[in-house]
Design an enzyme around this catalytic site. Structure first.
Site, PDB file in Angstrom:
ATOM      1  N   ALA A  65       0.981  -1.341   0.041  1.00 53.99           N
ATOM      2  CA  ALA A  65       0.023  -0.046   0.188  1.00 53.99           C
ATOM      3  C   ALA A  65       0.996   1.239  -0.007  1.00 53.99           C
ATOM      4  O   ALA A  65       2.131   1.085   0.474  1.00 53.99           O
ATOM      5  CB  ALA A  65      -0.786  -0.153   1.280  1.00 53.99           C
ATOM      6  N   GLY A 109       0.549  -5.055   0.843  1.00 55.41           N
ATOM      7  CA  GLY A 109      -0.617  -5.246  -0.051  1.00 55.41           C
ATOM      8  C   GLY A 109      -0.149  -5.616  -1.379  1.00 55.41           C
ATOM      9  O   GLY A 109      -1.119  -6.422  -2.129  1.00 55.41           O
ATOM     10  N   GLU A 112      -0.469  -9.255  -0.750  1.00 53.85           N
ATOM     11  CA  GLU A 112      -1.982  -9.547  -0.744  1.00 53.85           C
ATOM     12  C   GLU A 112      -2.653  -9.705  -2.027  1.00 53.85           C
ATOM     13  O   GLU A 112      -3.686 -10.365  -2.291  1.00 53.85           O
ATOM     14  CB  GLU A 112      -2.559  -8.622   0.354  1.00 53.85           C
ATOM     15  CG  GLU A 112      -2.009  -8.756   1.881  1.00 53.85           C
ATOM     16  CD  GLU A 112      -2.290  -7.617   2.860  1.00 53.85           C
ATOM     17  OE1 GLU A 112      -2.231  -6.512   2.410  1.00 53.85           O
ATOM     18  OE2 GLU A 112      -2.673  -7.864   3.941  1.00 53.85           O
ATOM     19  N   GLU A 132       4.654  -5.192   7.012  1.00 55.41           N
ATOM     20  CA  GLU A 132       3.834  -4.256   7.884  1.00 55.41           C
ATOM     21  C   GLU A 132       4.286  -3.847   9.198  1.00 55.41           C
ATOM     22  O   GLU A 132       4.353  -2.965   9.892  1.00 55.41           O
ATOM     23  CB  GLU A 132       2.119  -4.604   7.954  1.00 55.41           C
ATOM     24  CG  GLU A 132       1.596  -4.423   6.631  1.00 55.41           C
ATOM     25  CD  GLU A 132       1.723  -5.702   5.888  1.00 55.41           C
ATOM     26  OE1 GLU A 132       2.672  -6.477   5.851  1.00 55.41           O
ATOM     27  OE2 GLU A 132       0.943  -5.676   4.689  1.00 55.41           O
TER      28      GLU A 132
END
Ligand code: CO8
Length: 258
Positions: A65, A109, A112, A132
């Site tokens: 992200a 992300g 993911e 993260e």
């Protein structure tokens, strides 16, 4: 169709999405996620597309992200807007088979996003990780859930608790990726795989996807019943009749995707 953060192309019966924010290693800003969703809508509405490939650059599939974009959010910003759910679930809800072709970093992300796809094909340069914890947060789009189902609790815990990256060879050994290929042939191999899937009956491959995906959600008994009913439903398809007839007549089936 042109987008700011991705390149979306139709190649025969395959839709190809290339993440295109090289200056940020394809960090997944909100606008990029919106772009992916719109391209998937377009591909799902196109009867001629029967498989989709999502790829990044040589250096990064996606480095997570966009940390700079989220840095100033507070709890109410993310909670009220249900940050992540909006847009992100579009990839997992796509009904056509989606292949992630991963070279370089697939972190946070990015990892993911790859795991929301149905098949991960990795270049030998691929590196997967859920870092993260190193920036004071936890995975928020499936990293603790899909990774654990893919590689088991101990390895998933180790990766999420330390942020360590897994190389392509370890990812294949652990069951996270289907296959590792040389980096310079990644896209070619991914397109070959997508073309192969697209050569079969579209509704049948959608039924395969739906049935395999259900194995994550259901007990074995429920899953077996779901599979059997989907199997039965293929007997309503022209393509099932054609496939079996072609076998008997020793010829290639001519699927009409209905
Ligand atoms: N967000 C924003 N910018 C990024 C990101 C990112 N995730 N990753 C890299 N960049 C930027 C860098 O800031 C740098 O920009 P600039 O040149 O302007 O300084 C540029 O990309 C190149 O990066 P580096 O110079 O750092 O390149 P290196 O080769 O030295 O390092 C790494 C590459 C190791 C990948 C490093 O960039 C890195 O550690 N990136 C962050 C990885 C990370 O922590 N990812 C997880 C983010 S959190 C997350 O994904 C939560 C998911 C929740 C669900 C999704 C909700 C949207």
């Amino acid at each position: 169709m042109s987008y700011e953060n991705i390149i979306a192309e139709v190649k025969g019966n395959v839709g190809l999405i290339t993440l295109n924010r090289p200056q940020a290693l394809n960090a997944l800003c909100a606008a990029l996620i919106t772009d992916i969703g719109e391209a998937l809508d377009q591909f799902e509405n196109d009867e001629n597309i029967r498989a989709i490939v999502i790829t990044g650059s040589e250096r990064a599939f996606a480095a997570g992200a966009d940390i700079k974009e989220m840095a100033d959010y507070d709890y109410m910003d993310v909670y009220k807007n249900d940050f992540i759910t909006k847009g992100w679930t579009r990839v997992a809800s796509c009904r056509k088979p989606v292949i992630a072709a991963v070279a370089g970093f697939a972190l946070g992300g990015g990892c993911e996003l790859a795991m929301m796809c149905d098949i991960i094909l990795a270049a030998d340069t691929a590196k997967f990780g859920q870092p993260e914890i190193t920036i004071g947060t936890i995975p928020g789009a499936g990293g603790t859930q899909r990774l654990t189902r893919a590689i088991g609790k101990s390895k998933a815990m180790e990766m999420c608790l330390t942020g360590r990256m897994m190389d392509a060879e370890e990812a294949e050994r652990s069951g996270l990726v289907a296959r590792v290929v040389p980096a310079d042939s990644l896209l070619e191999e991914a397109m070959k795989l997508a073309d192969k899937i697209a050569s079969f009956s579209g509704p049948v491959s959608m039924k395969v996807k739906e049935s395999v995906s259900k194995s994550y959600e259901m007990t074995l008994t429920e899953g077996l019943m779901f599979e059997r009913r989907e199997f039965h439903s293929t007997f309503a398809l022209d393509d099932r009749a054609e496939g079996m007839k072609a076998f008997s007549e020793k010829r290639k089936p001519d699927f009409k995707h209905r």
